[in-house]
Design a protein around this motif. Sequence first.
Motif, short mmCIF file in Angstrom:
data_model
loop_
_atom_site.label_atom_id
_atom_site.label_comp_id
_atom_site.label_asym_id
_atom_site.label_seq_id
_atom_site.Cartn_x
_atom_site.Cartn_y
_atom_site.Cartn_z
N LYS A 96 -3.14 17.04 1.94
CA LYS A 96 -4.51 17.55 1.99
C LYS A 96 -5.44 16.70 1.14
O LYS A 96 -6.53 16.34 1.57
CB LYS A 96 -4.54 19.01 1.54
N VAL A 97 -5.00 16.36 -0.08
CA VAL A 97 -5.80 15.51 -0.96
C VAL A 97 -6.04 14.15 -0.31
O VAL A 97 -7.14 13.60 -0.38
CB VAL A 97 -5.10 15.32 -2.33
N LEU A 98 -5.01 13.61 0.34
CA LEU A 98 -5.08 12.28 0.94
C LEU A 98 -5.80 12.27 2.29
O LEU A 98 -6.04 11.20 2.85
CB LEU A 98 -3.67 11.70 1.11
N HIS A 131 -8.29 2.64 -6.15
CA HIS A 131 -9.19 1.71 -5.45
C HIS A 131 -8.44 0.44 -5.06
O HIS A 131 -7.80 -0.20 -5.88
CB HIS A 131 -10.42 1.44 -6.29
N VAL A 132 -8.56 0.11 -3.81
CA VAL A 132 -7.88 -1.06 -3.26
C VAL A 132 -8.81 -2.26 -3.35
O VAL A 132 -9.97 -2.18 -2.95
CB VAL A 132 -7.48 -0.81 -1.78
N THR A 133 -8.29 -3.35 -3.89
CA THR A 133 -9.03 -4.60 -3.91
C THR A 133 -8.24 -5.63 -3.15
O THR A 133 -7.04 -5.49 -2.94
CB THR A 133 -9.29 -5.10 -5.36
N LEU A 135 0.83 -1.20 0.00
CA LEU A 135 0.00 0.00 0.00
C LEU A 135 0.87 1.26 0.00
O LEU A 135 0.59 2.23 -0.72
CB LEU A 135 -0.94 0.00 1.21
N MET A 136 1.93 1.23 0.79
CA MET A 136 2.84 2.38 0.85
C MET A 136 3.51 2.62 -0.49
O MET A 136 3.67 3.78 -0.91
CB MET A 136 3.89 2.16 1.95
N ILE A 137 3.89 1.57 -1.18
CA ILE A 137 4.51 1.70 -2.50
C ILE A 137 3.55 2.37 -3.48
O ILE A 137 3.94 3.24 -4.26
CB ILE A 137 4.98 0.33 -3.02
N GLU A 138 2.27 2.01 -3.43
CA GLU A 138 1.28 2.62 -4.33
C GLU A 138 1.08 4.09 -4.02
O GLU A 138 0.91 4.90 -4.94
CB GLU A 138 -0.04 1.85 -4.26
N ILE A 139 1.08 4.44 -2.74
CA ILE A 139 0.95 5.86 -2.37
C ILE A 139 2.16 6.64 -2.89
O ILE A 139 2.02 7.74 -3.43
CB ILE A 139 0.78 6.02 -0.85
N LYS A 140 3.33 6.07 -2.73
CA LYS A 140 4.55 6.75 -3.21
C LYS A 140 4.52 6.91 -4.73
O LYS A 140 4.89 7.96 -5.25
CB LYS A 140 5.79 5.98 -2.78
N ASP A 156 -5.57 0.57 7.69
CA ASP A 156 -6.74 1.45 7.53
C ASP A 156 -6.35 2.81 6.97
O ASP A 156 -6.96 3.30 6.02
CB ASP A 156 -7.46 1.66 8.86
N ARG A 157 -5.35 3.42 7.55
CA ARG A 157 -4.92 4.75 7.11
C ARG A 157 -4.44 4.70 5.66
O ARG A 157 -4.76 5.57 4.86
CB ARG A 157 -3.83 5.30 8.02
N LEU A 158 -3.66 3.68 5.32
CA LEU A 158 -3.12 3.57 3.97
C LEU A 158 -4.22 3.36 2.94
O LEU A 158 -4.21 3.97 1.86
CB LEU A 158 -2.08 2.45 3.91
N VAL A 159 -5.19 2.52 3.26
CA VAL A 159 -6.33 2.29 2.35
C VAL A 159 -7.10 3.60 2.17
O VAL A 159 -7.47 3.97 1.04
CB VAL A 159 -7.25 1.16 2.86
N ASN A 160 -7.35 4.31 3.25
CA ASN A 160 -8.07 5.59 3.17
C ASN A 160 -7.33 6.59 2.29
O ASN A 160 -7.95 7.31 1.49
CB ASN A 160 -8.28 6.17 4.56
N MET A 161 -6.02 6.64 2.42
CA MET A 161 -5.22 7.56 1.61
C MET A 161 -5.32 7.20 0.12
O MET A 161 -5.48 8.08 -0.73
CB MET A 161 -3.77 7.55 2.09
#
Length: 94
Positions: free
Chosen positions: A52-54, A87-89, A32-37, A75-80
């Motif tokens: 702010k967007v996240l 979209h996380v599956t 999840l962290m890799i996808e956010i990065k 939870d926090r990473l999925v929300n971001m």
Amino acid sequence: MSELIVQSFSSVWDALEDDPIQRANLKLRSALMIEIKKWYNTSSMTQAEAAKVLGTTRPRLNDVLHGKIDRCTIDRLVNMLEAAGRHVTLSIAA
């Protein structure tokens, strides 16, 4: 002279974590962290703008971008990611 033993692992978490439950958690958070990065690196936003967007703070986003996995919950990473339009599956293997 001792013999060198070479081990191979499919993931760094397999090498570092003995507990299979904790290992699975770390693998998921890491992915999840890799996808956010990836999202951030293509966004051309500042950390403050992206945070702010996240729906998070700049220091928390900085933790994600610098791989501070112990400070990030699933939870926090999925929300971001959802806030970023990613979209996380979930896929569960037996």
